[in-house]
Design a protein around this motif. Structure first.
Motif, PDB file in Angstrom:
ATOM      1  N   SER B  55      -1.526   1.701   7.461  1.00 28.19           N
ATOM      2  CA  SER B  55      -2.037   0.752   6.522  1.00 28.19           C
ATOM      3  C   SER B  55      -1.953  -0.602   7.022  1.00 28.19           C
ATOM      4  O   SER B  55      -1.469  -0.950   7.984  1.00 28.19           O
ATOM      5  CB  SER B  55      -1.019   0.813   5.438  1.00 28.19           C
ATOM      6  OG  SER B  55      -0.718   1.980   4.813  1.00 28.19           O
ATOM      7  N   HIS B  60      -3.649   0.144   1.402  1.00 28.72           N
ATOM      8  CA  HIS B  60      -2.337   1.097   1.609  1.00 28.72           C
ATOM      9  C   HIS B  60      -2.749   2.320   1.626  1.00 28.72           C
ATOM     10  O   HIS B  60      -3.366   2.897   0.595  1.00 28.72           O
ATOM     11  CB  HIS B  60      -1.334   0.676   0.508  1.00 28.72           C
ATOM     12  CG  HIS B  60      -0.091   1.273   0.628  1.00 28.72           C
ATOM     13  ND1 HIS B  60       0.846   1.239   1.554  1.00 28.72           N
ATOM     14  CD2 HIS B  60       0.342   2.464  -0.216  1.00 28.72           C
ATOM     15  CE1 HIS B  60       1.748   2.070   1.183  1.00 28.72           C
ATOM     16  NE2 HIS B  60       1.583   2.676   0.137  1.00 28.72           N
ATOM     17  N   LEU B  61      -2.453   3.111   2.635  1.00 28.22           N
ATOM     18  CA  LEU B  61      -2.900   4.578   2.862  1.00 28.22           C
ATOM     19  C   LEU B  61      -1.728   5.214   2.255  1.00 28.22           C
ATOM     20  O   LEU B  61      -0.521   5.424   2.721  1.00 28.22           O
ATOM     21  CB  LEU B  61      -2.963   4.872   4.229  1.00 28.22           C
ATOM     22  CG  LEU B  61      -4.049   3.801   4.900  1.00 28.22           C
ATOM     23  CD1 LEU B  61      -4.450   4.200   6.369  1.00 28.22           C
ATOM     24  CD2 LEU B  61      -5.510   3.809   4.088  1.00 28.22           C
ATOM     25  N   ARG B  62      -1.943   6.443   1.650  1.00 33.11           N
ATOM     26  CA  ARG B  62      -1.014   7.460   1.121  1.00 33.11           C
ATOM     27  C   ARG B  62      -1.441   8.789   1.021  1.00 33.11           C
ATOM     28  O   ARG B  62      -2.479   9.040   0.538  1.00 33.11           O
ATOM     29  CB  ARG B  62      -0.614   6.909  -0.348  1.00 33.11           C
ATOM     30  CG  ARG B  62       0.534   7.977  -0.826  1.00 33.11           C
ATOM     31  CD  ARG B  62       1.021   7.567  -2.262  1.00 33.11           C
ATOM     32  NE  ARG B  62       1.506   6.298  -2.204  1.00 33.11           N
ATOM     33  CZ  ARG B  62       2.121   5.698  -3.420  1.00 33.11           C
ATOM     34  NH1 ARG B  62       1.670   6.104  -4.530  1.00 33.11           N
ATOM     35  NH2 ARG B  62       2.749   4.641  -3.207  1.00 33.11           N
ATOM     36  N   ARG B  63      -0.723   9.685   1.652  1.00 31.30           N
ATOM     37  CA  ARG B  63      -0.851  10.984   1.794  1.00 31.30           C
ATOM     38  C   ARG B  63      -0.801  11.576   0.525  1.00 31.30           C
ATOM     39  O   ARG B  63       0.221  11.599   0.075  1.00 31.30           O
ATOM     40  CB  ARG B  63      -0.046  11.757   2.914  1.00 31.30           C
ATOM     41  CG  ARG B  63      -0.530  13.015   3.261  1.00 31.30           C
ATOM     42  CD  ARG B  63       0.220  13.945   3.770  1.00 31.30           C
ATOM     43  NE  ARG B  63      -0.144  15.130   3.711  1.00 31.30           N
ATOM     44  CZ  ARG B  63      -0.559  15.741   4.790  1.00 31.30           C
ATOM     45  NH1 ARG B  63      -0.253  15.457   5.973  1.00 31.30           N
ATOM     46  NH2 ARG B  63      -1.020  17.221   4.800  1.00 31.30           N
ATOM     47  N   MET B  64      -1.726  12.412  -0.221  1.00 30.32           N
ATOM     48  CA  MET B  64      -1.650  13.099  -1.334  1.00 30.32           C
ATOM     49  C   MET B  64      -1.226  14.477  -1.130  1.00 30.32           C
ATOM     50  O   MET B  64      -1.587  14.974  -0.216  1.00 30.32           O
ATOM     51  CB  MET B  64      -2.899  12.880  -2.182  1.00 30.32           C
ATOM     52  CG  MET B  64      -3.707  11.567  -2.005  1.00 30.32           C
ATOM     53  SD  MET B  64      -2.786  10.253  -2.693  1.00 30.32           S
ATOM     54  CE  MET B  64      -3.604  10.194  -4.191  1.00 30.32           C
ATOM     55  N   ARG B  65      -0.692  15.045  -2.298  1.00 29.14           N
ATOM     56  CA  ARG B  65      -0.408  16.486  -2.240  1.00 29.14           C
ATOM     57  C   ARG B  65      -1.667  17.169  -2.174  1.00 29.14           C
ATOM     58  O   ARG B  65      -2.471  16.932  -3.189  1.00 29.14           O
ATOM     59  CB  ARG B  65       0.701  16.755  -3.323  1.00 29.14           C
ATOM     60  CG  ARG B  65       1.412  18.053  -3.123  1.00 29.14           C
ATOM     61  CD  ARG B  65       2.257  18.425  -4.463  1.00 29.14           C
ATOM     62  NE  ARG B  65       3.276  17.111  -4.525  1.00 29.14           N
ATOM     63  CZ  ARG B  65       4.474  17.050  -3.958  1.00 29.14           C
ATOM     64  NH1 ARG B  65       4.900  17.993  -3.204  1.00 29.14           N
ATOM     65  NH2 ARG B  65       5.425  16.010  -4.155  1.00 29.14           N
ATOM     66  N   VAL B  73      -6.111  11.924   1.606  1.00 30.95           N
ATOM     67  CA  VAL B  73      -5.466  10.605   1.887  1.00 30.95           C
ATOM     68  C   VAL B  73      -6.227   9.621   0.682  1.00 30.95           C
ATOM     69  O   VAL B  73      -7.515   9.664   0.549  1.00 30.95           O
ATOM     70  CB  VAL B  73      -6.014   9.881   3.107  1.00 30.95           C
ATOM     71  CG1 VAL B  73      -5.249   8.343   2.955  1.00 30.95           C
ATOM     72  CG2 VAL B  73      -5.382  10.876   4.474  1.00 30.95           C
ATOM     73  N   ILE B  76      -5.081   2.813  -1.447  1.00 36.20           N
ATOM     74  CA  ILE B  76      -4.505   2.005  -2.580  1.00 36.20           C
ATOM     75  C   ILE B  76      -4.913   0.599  -2.089  1.00 36.20           C
ATOM     76  O   ILE B  76      -4.192   0.106  -1.199  1.00 36.20           O
ATOM     77  CB  ILE B  76      -3.196   2.527  -2.901  1.00 36.20           C
ATOM     78  CG1 ILE B  76      -3.197   3.937  -3.359  1.00 36.20           C
ATOM     79  CG2 ILE B  76      -2.542   1.590  -4.088  1.00 36.20           C
ATOM     80  CD1 ILE B  76      -1.721   4.592  -3.109  1.00 36.20           C
TER      81      ILE B  76
END
Lengths: 224, 284
Positions: B55, B60-65, B73, B76
């Motif tokens: 990030s 803002h990088l978020r790993r998704m399920r 990814v 955000i």
């Protein structure tokens, strides 16, 4: 080099088939987006700064001696719809015939042999300008002028506009046409050091969409 | 945007803990944010993993399920960006055989910043052999007085699959759009597949005229590259007129690729057209 040669190549009566094409204005008239001289001027200005700039860059690069086959690929990548690629190649084939008759050159012969179905028109135009001993700037100017001259003439026929108004419109656009041609020629001059990516790729979503729509019509006055 | 966000911005730009890693960015406006976020996906023989998820700045990088072998990814928005003078980049790589989906949580809003200098936003996508990348961000909104130069550079291998969607909304409701310049360039197996440059909003000449947008304020593209695509079919025209939006889906010249180009009055009408185009690309 001969000024008259450039006038000949840019003349609407040069037998290169351009008169049969409206440059998208027939579709715009059908959609009522172009309906008078003012909307026609807006159309021509938009076309000059998108397709006009892109074709002027390709023509100038061909006139500067860039590899025409690589330019042909670059033109394909800048023309995302098949209808407009087909039109560009058909016009290229017709331009090739007229150019080889008027300004024969080994480069034109070679491109004609490599692309028997026709290369993109601005590339053939650029090679013809080169064969006539003219400059890349001249090629850019001819291509940029054609990007507005064609639609303006077609609109006069489609909307029964006053031809004097259409000529005045083109005269008003002439300074902008020169600016576009200069930008295209500058880009073409940088190709040798920076590669083909420096050539303009200005595009217009509506010309692409309506170009494909127009090709599907069964009744039309112009071929594109 | 709030005063608090404004105060945070120089800190993000000069935070010594996250030095800019881009090699080419040197001339950002002193007030601008410089940020390069990176996503790298690899295939471990069973599933796609994300060895790099970096990030930076507004990303803002978020790993998704997810189920299955793909990784997803979400990007955000961690601050309001791009504003004038910002230098933003997003590098996304799907290495050989990886399968990666990337989305954004919200629309990207280009706003006027402390300066009228252009912001830059460069998205670089790279897809390896037998890898698949779906880059489906929410729209980019060009707000009044904003100035943004956007590029999208895509490098594909011969066996890569790609689904890419770009939506541009020119102005928030009933406002004049900012100045939005975009260039997309796609190379496949070293060969140029697509090169397009668009420029909307003042001072671009003719951008809103009948040859370019004709009053439409939502414009978008959907690019599908897949070696298995059937390209022998005729182009698909969606909506015959132009008044309420229209689109075309057609094969590109240089490879197994379909491109949809759409214009519409609203972002929802645009999405509808692009979704229809996506259905045609994979459905028929």
């Amino acid at each position: 080099m001969s000024r008259a040669a450039l006038l000949l190549l840019a003349d609407g009566r040069f037998p290169a088939g351009g008169h049969a094409h409206s440059g998208g204005v027939e579709a715009a008239v059908a959609h009522k987006a172009v309906h008078d001289i003012y909307s026609l001027e807006a159309f021509c200005r938009g076309r000059l700064h998108t397709t006009g700039l892109t074709t002027a860059g390709l023509a100038a690069a061909a006139a500067a001696g860039c590899d025409p086959l690589l330019l042909d690929d670059a033109a394909d990548a800048r023309t995302p719809v098949p209808a407009l690629r087909a039109v560009a190649r058909r016009l290229g084939r017709q331009m090739m015939r007229a150019a080889r008759a008027t300004f024969p050159s080994a480069e034109l012969d070679r491109l004609a042999a490599e692309r028997p179905q026709g290369a993109h028109q601005p590339i053939v135009q650029g090679l013809a300008v080169r064969a006539a001993g003219l400059t890349p700037k001249d090629a850019a100017c001819a291509a940029a002028y054609e990007s507005t001259g064609g639609p303006a003439t077609a609109a006069v026929r489609l909307l029964s506009l006053n031809p004097l108004d259409a000529s005045r419109l083109l005269a008003r656009l002439s300074a902008e046409t020169d600016t576009v041609a200069a930008a295209a020629a500058d880009a073409a001059a940088r190709v040798t050091t920076e590669g083909l990516d420096v050539l303009p790729s200005a595009s217009s979503p509506l010309l692409d969409i309506t170009g494909e729509q127009h090709a599907a019509w069964t009744m039309r006055l112009f071929a594109s | 945007m709030s005063a608090g966000t404004q105060l945070d911005r120089p800190k993000a730009a000069f935070d010594p803990a996250s030095p800019p890693t881009g090699t080419e960015e040197t001339c950002g406006h002193p007030d601008g944010v410089r940020a390069t976020a990176r996503i790298r996906a690899t295939y471990n023989g069973r599933v796609t993993t994300l060895p790099e998820l970096r990030s930076d700045g507004p990303f803002h990088l978020r790993r998704m399920r997810t189920g299955g072998r793909a990784a997803t990814v979400g990007v955000i928005g961690a601050m309001s960006a791009p504003l004038g003078g910002d230098r933003l980049a997003l590098d996304i790589t799907a290495e050989d055989r990886a399968e990666l989906d990337v989305t954004t949580a919200a629309a990207t809003l280009a706003l006027r910043g402390p300066t009228t200098a252009p912001a830059t936003y460069d998205v670089r996508l790279s897809v390896g052999e037998h890898a698949c990348l779906r880059w489906l961000p929410k729209p980019l909104i060009s707000a009044a007085d904003s100035n943004l130069h956007q590029t999208c550079t895509v490098n594909l291998a011969a066996t890569s699959q790609l689904v890419l969607r770009e939506e541009q909304i020119l102005g928030r409701a009933n406002e004049k759009p900012g100045h939005l310049v975009s260039r997309i360039r796609v190379h496949r197996a070293g060969r140029l597949l697509l090169d397009q440059h668009t420029a909307y909003g003042d001072p671009e000449p003719g951008w809103d005229g009948p040859a370019v947008l004709d009053g439409h304020r939502a414009v978008g593209q959907l690019l599908v590259v897949d070696p298995e695509l059937d390209l022998q079919r005729a182009p698909v025209l969606l909506r015959k007129g132009t008044k309420d939006g229209c689109a075309v889906l057609a094969p590109l010249a240089g490879g197994p690729a379909l491109l949809a180009t759409a214009v519409a009055r609203t972002s929802s009408a645009l999405r509808e057209l692009l979704n229809e185009a996506l259905g045609h690309a994979f459905g028929e």
